[in-house]
Structures are given as structure tokens and as C-alpha cells.
Design a protein around this motif. Structure first.
Motif, mmCIF file in Angstrom:
data_model
loop_
_atom_site.group_PDB
_atom_site.id
_atom_site.type_symbol
_atom_site.label_atom_id
_atom_site.label_comp_id
_atom_site.label_asym_id
_atom_site.label_seq_id
_atom_site.Cartn_x
_atom_site.Cartn_y
_atom_site.Cartn_z
ATOM 1 N N UNK A 31 43.467 -42.980 8.531
ATOM 2 C CA UNK A 31 45.099 -43.120 9.008
ATOM 3 C C UNK A 31 45.931 -42.201 7.953
ATOM 4 N N UNK A 32 45.473 -42.176 6.861
ATOM 5 C CA UNK A 32 46.262 -41.336 5.731
ATOM 6 C C UNK A 32 45.777 -39.703 5.681
ATOM 7 N N UNK A 33 45.007 -39.492 6.648
ATOM 8 C CA UNK A 33 44.489 -37.912 6.570
ATOM 9 C C UNK A 33 43.053 -37.926 6.895
ATOM 10 N N UNK A 34 42.507 -36.507 7.042
ATOM 11 C CA UNK A 34 41.351 -36.236 6.973
ATOM 12 C C UNK A 34 40.468 -36.100 5.859
ATOM 13 N N UNK A 35 39.394 -36.880 5.725
ATOM 14 C CA UNK A 35 38.726 -36.649 4.363
ATOM 15 C C UNK A 35 37.417 -35.985 4.632
ATOM 16 N N UNK A 36 36.740 -35.266 3.701
ATOM 17 C CA UNK A 36 35.546 -34.691 3.693
ATOM 18 C C UNK A 36 34.819 -34.872 2.646
ATOM 19 N N UNK A 37 33.551 -34.546 2.891
ATOM 20 C CA UNK A 37 32.419 -34.456 1.657
ATOM 21 C C UNK A 37 32.095 -33.108 1.300
ATOM 22 N N UNK A 38 32.172 -32.909 -0.261
ATOM 23 C CA UNK A 38 31.773 -31.418 -0.792
ATOM 24 C C UNK A 38 31.036 -31.519 -2.010
ATOM 25 N N UNK A 48 40.306 -35.724 -0.001
ATOM 26 C CA UNK A 48 41.153 -35.497 1.366
ATOM 27 C C UNK A 48 40.998 -33.685 1.439
ATOM 28 N N UNK A 49 41.169 -33.496 2.732
ATOM 29 C CA UNK A 49 41.377 -31.840 3.050
ATOM 30 C C UNK A 49 42.552 -31.341 2.417
ATOM 31 N N UNK A 50 43.614 -32.265 2.432
ATOM 32 C CA UNK A 50 44.910 -31.724 1.788
ATOM 33 C C UNK A 50 44.861 -31.256 0.316
ATOM 34 N N UNK A 51 44.244 -32.044 -0.456
ATOM 35 C CA UNK A 51 43.893 -31.671 -2.030
ATOM 36 C C UNK A 51 42.751 -30.656 -1.895
ATOM 37 N N UNK A 52 42.032 -30.762 -0.993
ATOM 38 C CA UNK A 52 40.765 -29.432 -1.166
ATOM 39 C C UNK A 52 41.381 -28.094 -0.960
ATOM 40 N N UNK A 64 36.436 -28.976 -12.709
ATOM 41 C CA UNK A 64 35.684 -29.774 -13.226
ATOM 42 C C UNK A 64 35.287 -30.748 -11.988
ATOM 43 N N UNK A 65 36.041 -31.409 -11.453
ATOM 44 C CA UNK A 65 35.726 -32.008 -9.933
ATOM 45 C C UNK A 65 37.102 -32.235 -9.184
ATOM 46 N N UNK A 66 36.840 -32.562 -8.077
ATOM 47 C CA UNK A 66 37.955 -32.905 -7.133
ATOM 48 C C UNK A 66 37.703 -34.091 -6.151
ATOM 49 N N UNK A 67 38.373 -35.113 -6.163
ATOM 50 C CA UNK A 67 38.288 -36.234 -5.528
ATOM 51 C C UNK A 67 37.479 -37.324 -6.250
ATOM 52 N N UNK A 68 36.772 -38.013 -5.373
ATOM 53 C CA UNK A 68 35.846 -38.997 -6.066
ATOM 54 C C UNK A 68 34.307 -38.914 -6.046
#
Length: 180
Positions: A31-38, A48-52, A64-68
Motif C-alpha cells: 500500500x505504501x508503494x511498489x517494491x522490487x528486488x535488485x 522501493x522503486x522511488x528510492x531506487x 554500497x547498498x540501497x534498501x534491505x
């Protein structure tokens, strides 16, 4: 950060479905947005695609890294989940195991769960099924793989291993240099 190849995406989603079943869809469309695996340096990140999109202005070497970090692929293309994925796996887990308070510390040291340390177990869980391990107070401690099905656990010897240890929250201290 690059997209997962088809082969690695298949491995990831098979591994995820082992723990959370069809709830994988709820990880992607939230509900808080679309997420993806990279993927970045053989590690799989959940972002999150927004942070990506914001991270695209950095070069490969600066990032270094983005996300979890969900896990890492080995050289033989096997995926091992890191404990950092527990926060996302626990709410959607299909099968759960609760350990007795007297055995929590042993599990957090990396030991497998014997029948004597088992508090409760979800019904109808099959052998080699991925489970999330909880304390009796419903605090997620880690995850593992069942060594025996639920029906086999009822008739098993007290010292028989019921759940194989995969990862636990004690890794935040034991392996703090390699988690990110």
C-alpha cells in the motif's frame, strides 16, 4: 544496482515461496508503494522503486547498498537469506515454530531446535518446509527449515532435531561486519 537475471529471480522467488507461500505478491505490491528486488555484488536487495530512482545518480563504485539486504548468492548460484530479511518474512510466514523460553538462548547461539525445545508448531507443516521461529511471546527470533513434519514431531524422540537453524537475530552481533 542491476535487475536480477531470470535464473536468479526464479531462485529468489522459489526460496521466498518456501517461507511465505503465495504472499510474495504482497511484498511487491504494498500500500505504501511498489517494491522490487535488485542485485548488487551478488547480494539481493529489497527496495522501493522511488528510492531506487534516487540511487541512479550514483555510480556502481560509489554505491554500497540501497534498501534491505535479503540474502546473498553463492558462486554456485545458491541463495542464502540473511537475518535482515526476517522483518519482511515474519508477517507473511505460513508456518511458524515457537521455542520454549529455556531454549531461546540456545537457538540464538546458532543451535538447531530439538523436540525438547519446541513450544508450539503450526499444523500441517511438511518436512523441509521453511518456518519462522518465534519466542513464546511472539517475537520473531529467526528462521529455519523443518527436519520433520508436524505429524512426525508428535511421535519423535525428545532429543530429535525438529528444526534446522538457518539464521537468527544473534547474527547481528556475531556477523556484524558481513551484514549490509
Amino acid at each position: 544496482m542491476k535487475r536480477l537475471s531470470d535464473e536468479r529471480a526464479k531462485i529468489l522467488f522459489e526460496h521466498l515461496s518456501k517461507y511465505i507461500g503465495t504472499n510474495v505478491k504482497q511484498l511487491i505490491d504494498r500500500p505504501d508503494g511498489t517494491y522490487c528486488f535488485r542485485e548488487h555484488r551478488d547480494r539481493v536487495y529489497y527496495v522501493s522503486e522511488r528510492i531506487l530512482k534516487l540511487s541512479e545518480c550514483f555510480s556502481f563504485k560509489q554505491l554500497v547498498c540501497v534498501g534491505t539486504c535479503f540474502g546473498k548468492f553463492s558462486k554456485t548460484n545458491k541463495l542464502k537469506f540473511h537475518i535482515t530479511a526476517l522483518y519482511y518474512l515474519a508477517p507473511y510466514a505460513q508456518y511458524k515454530v515457537w521455542v520454549k523460553p529455556s531454549f531461546e538462548q540456545q537457538f540464538l547461539y546458532g543451535n538447531h531446535i530439538p523436540k525438547t525445545g519446541l513450544g508450539r508448531i503450526t499444523e500441517n507443516a511438511g518436512q523441509y518446509q521453511g518456518v519462522v521461529v518465534y519466542s513464546m511471546n511472539d517475537l520473531p527470533l529467526g528462521f529455519g527449515v523443518l527436519a520433520r513434519s508436524t505429524t512426525d514431531c508428535k511421535t519423535a524422540d525428545p532429543m530429535t532435531t525438529v528444526c534446522f537453524h538457518q539464521s537468527d537475530i544473534g547474527e547481528y552481533i556475531r556477523a556484524e561486519d558481513t551484514l549490509f
